[in-house]
Design a protein around this motif. Structure first.
Motif, PDB file in Angstrom:
ATOM      1  N   LEU A 193      -9.542   2.105   2.166  1.00  0.00           N
ATOM      2  CA  LEU A 193      -8.200   2.303   1.605  1.00  0.00           C
ATOM      3  C   LEU A 193      -8.003   3.730   1.114  1.00  0.00           C
ATOM      4  O   LEU A 193      -6.920   4.304   1.283  1.00  0.00           O
ATOM      5  CB  LEU A 193      -7.938   1.288   0.490  1.00  0.00           C
ATOM      6  CG  LEU A 193      -7.867  -0.172   0.948  1.00  0.00           C
ATOM      7  CD1 LEU A 193      -7.764  -1.102  -0.258  1.00  0.00           C
ATOM      8  CD2 LEU A 193      -6.721  -0.396   1.919  1.00  0.00           C
ATOM      9  N   GLU A 194      -9.040   4.324   0.534  1.00  0.00           N
ATOM     10  CA  GLU A 194      -8.956   5.720   0.097  1.00  0.00           C
ATOM     11  C   GLU A 194      -8.756   6.650   1.294  1.00  0.00           C
ATOM     12  O   GLU A 194      -7.942   7.572   1.258  1.00  0.00           O
ATOM     13  CB  GLU A 194     -10.207   6.114  -0.681  1.00  0.00           C
ATOM     14  CG  GLU A 194     -10.231   7.565  -1.110  1.00  0.00           C
ATOM     15  CD  GLU A 194      -9.132   7.944  -2.104  1.00  0.00           C
ATOM     16  OE1 GLU A 194      -8.771   9.137  -2.153  1.00  0.00           O
ATOM     17  OE2 GLU A 194      -8.634   7.062  -2.810  1.00  0.00           O
ATOM     18  N   PHE A 230       0.838  -1.187   0.000  1.00  0.00           N
ATOM     19  CA  PHE A 230       0.000   0.000   0.000  1.00  0.00           C
ATOM     20  C   PHE A 230       0.873   1.237   0.000  1.00  0.00           C
ATOM     21  O   PHE A 230       1.489   1.580   1.011  1.00  0.00           O
ATOM     22  CB  PHE A 230      -0.945  -0.002   1.203  1.00  0.00           C
ATOM     23  CG  PHE A 230      -2.003   1.047   1.127  1.00  0.00           C
ATOM     24  CD1 PHE A 230      -3.096   0.902   0.302  1.00  0.00           C
ATOM     25  CD2 PHE A 230      -1.899   2.200   1.874  1.00  0.00           C
ATOM     26  CE1 PHE A 230      -4.074   1.872   0.220  1.00  0.00           C
ATOM     27  CE2 PHE A 230      -2.861   3.184   1.811  1.00  0.00           C
ATOM     28  CZ  PHE A 230      -3.956   3.017   0.970  1.00  0.00           C
ATOM     29  N   GLU A 231       0.957   1.887  -1.129  1.00  0.00           N
ATOM     30  CA  GLU A 231       1.695   3.136  -1.289  1.00  0.00           C
ATOM     31  C   GLU A 231       3.145   3.038  -0.817  1.00  0.00           C
ATOM     32  O   GLU A 231       3.718   4.016  -0.343  1.00  0.00           O
ATOM     33  CB  GLU A 231       0.951   4.283  -0.611  1.00  0.00           C
ATOM     34  CG  GLU A 231      -0.426   4.497  -1.214  1.00  0.00           C
ATOM     35  CD  GLU A 231      -1.104   5.765  -0.764  1.00  0.00           C
ATOM     36  OE1 GLU A 231      -0.464   6.591  -0.104  1.00  0.00           O
ATOM     37  OE2 GLU A 231      -2.286   5.917  -1.107  1.00  0.00           O
ATOM     38  N   LEU A 273      -2.581   9.215   5.149  1.00  0.00           N
ATOM     39  CA  LEU A 273      -1.120   9.086   5.069  1.00  0.00           C
ATOM     40  C   LEU A 273      -0.486  10.357   4.539  1.00  0.00           C
ATOM     41  O   LEU A 273       0.608  10.728   4.955  1.00  0.00           O
ATOM     42  CB  LEU A 273      -0.732   7.912   4.175  1.00  0.00           C
ATOM     43  CG  LEU A 273      -0.734   6.546   4.820  1.00  0.00           C
ATOM     44  CD1 LEU A 273      -0.541   5.458   3.775  1.00  0.00           C
ATOM     45  CD2 LEU A 273       0.328   6.445   5.894  1.00  0.00           C
ATOM     46  N   SER A 284      -5.237   6.349   2.458  1.00  0.00           N
ATOM     47  CA  SER A 284      -4.349   7.044   1.527  1.00  0.00           C
ATOM     48  C   SER A 284      -4.323   8.544   1.803  1.00  0.00           C
ATOM     49  O   SER A 284      -3.258   9.159   1.881  1.00  0.00           O
ATOM     50  CB  SER A 284      -4.797   6.782   0.088  1.00  0.00           C
ATOM     51  OG  SER A 284      -3.992   7.467  -0.819  1.00  0.00           O
TER      52      SER A 284
END
Length: 123
Positions: A106-107, A35-36, A113, A110
């Motif tokens: 998850l958005e 993830f990213e 973060l 994101s």
């Protein structure tokens, strides 16, 4: 190591091996820098608590709350305040959020973060 630390470490290890379905689903998306390109750890002792998911480099905690958390909002509030006092940013999701709206979760992670506090520079 004090007994309390050993007990928390043992409990965290057990929790890693026995995740809830929601934790397992989210962990699949966060683990192994998927993830990213952020390294997350699962069930991390930040004494005196165990955090569900932690990105140490970002000082970022994700909590996935099951039904047991609905009964004790005051405990979660104290816990979040303590983690924030240690410099962590904390976000929470319910099991239902993860199971029914993983893309939205998850958005949200994101976006969070991108605004999480960076760790203090090395002296």
């Amino acid at each position: 190591m004090p007994r309390t630390h050993q007990e928390l470490l043992a409990r965290a290890k057990w929790m890693r091996s026995n995740p809830t379905p929601a934790e397992a689903r989210l962990w699949y998306n966060l683990r192994a820098n998927r993830f990213e390109a952020v390294k997350f750890s699962h069930q991390v002792v930040i004494f005196p608590y165990i955090a569900d998911f932690v990105a140490r480099s970002q000082k970022f905690v994700i909590e996935v709350d099951g039904d047991t958390h609905a009964d004790d909002g005051a405990y979660d509030t104290r816990r979040t305040a303590w983690l924030e006092h240690q410099g962590y940013r904390v976000i929470r999701f319910t099991n239902a959020d993860v199971m029914n709206n993983l893309d939205g979760v998850l958005e949200t992670i994101s976006v969070a973060l991108g605004t999480a506090p960076l760790p203090d520079p090395l002296p």
